[in-house]
Design a protein around this motif. Structure first.
Motif, PDB file in Angstrom:
ATOM      1  N   GLU A 181      28.402   2.450  32.672  1.00  0.00           N
ATOM      2  CA  GLU A 181      28.364   1.606  31.543  1.00  0.00           C
ATOM      3  C   GLU A 181      29.215   0.227  31.766  1.00  0.00           C
ATOM      4  O   GLU A 181      28.762  -0.806  31.384  1.00  0.00           O
ATOM      5  N   GLN A 214      27.112  -2.489  33.878  1.00  0.00           N
ATOM      6  CA  GLN A 214      25.987  -3.424  33.640  1.00  0.00           C
ATOM      7  C   GLN A 214      25.935  -4.740  33.915  1.00  0.00           C
ATOM      8  O   GLN A 214      25.130  -5.513  34.283  1.00  0.00           O
ATOM      9  N   THR A 267      18.446  -2.892  34.360  1.00  0.00           N
ATOM     10  CA  THR A 267      18.788  -2.000  33.152  1.00  0.00           C
ATOM     11  C   THR A 267      19.360  -0.704  33.607  1.00  0.00           C
ATOM     12  O   THR A 267      18.661   0.057  34.007  1.00  0.00           O
TER      13      THR A 267
END
Length: 138
Positions: free
Chosen positions: A113, A116, A122
């Motif tokens: 996370e 990113q 993605t």
């Protein structure tokens, strides 16, 4: 062509016939529109992790996965190095994704996370990939 990098945890789950991770792998390798991207370092990790005694996978299962890796993945040689202190072992997936200009990095690892912002790829969970990509693909 939609390029996908798959985290080791997803591969391990798929090897145990865990429904959604296995569906994702089968979807990627079975679709002409998708390409499973790996580096040598990632392939080595896939094989080493699946071979761990704690998983107790049979030689037949290990060979099956080795064949899938050989036949169904596209090898890239990352030409960059990423410093990802959150989990240094995860850097190889980010490097692969950047080099390949991958569309997706499928993972169950929450450490990604924070990554990113480092990549245009993605970073997506198994359930999100199934819901947002697979279920909408016909």
């Amino acid at each position: 062509m939609i390029r996908v990098v798959v985290d080791t945890g997803v591969v391990v789950s798929a090897a145990f016939r865990d429904r959604t991770p296995e569906e994702i792998i089968l979807f990627i390798v079975g679709s002409e529109d998708f390409e499973w991207i790996v580096s040598r370092q990632i392939l080595t990790e896939y094989n080493e992790v699946l071979s761990r005694k704690k998983f107790d996978l049979t030689l037949k299962v290990l060979q099956h996965w080795s064949d899938i890796f050989d036949e169904c993945t596209t090898l890239v040689e990352p030409d960059i190095e990423i410093d990802f202190p959150r989990d240094r072992k995860d850097a190889m997936f980010l490097e692969c994704a950047i080099t390949a200009e991958a569309d997706y990095l499928v993972t169950g690892d929450k450490d990604f996370e924070e990554a990113q912002k480092l990549v245009n790829t993605t970073i997506i969970s198994v359930s999100q990939f199934k819901r947002l990509v697979m279920d909408g693909w016909e």
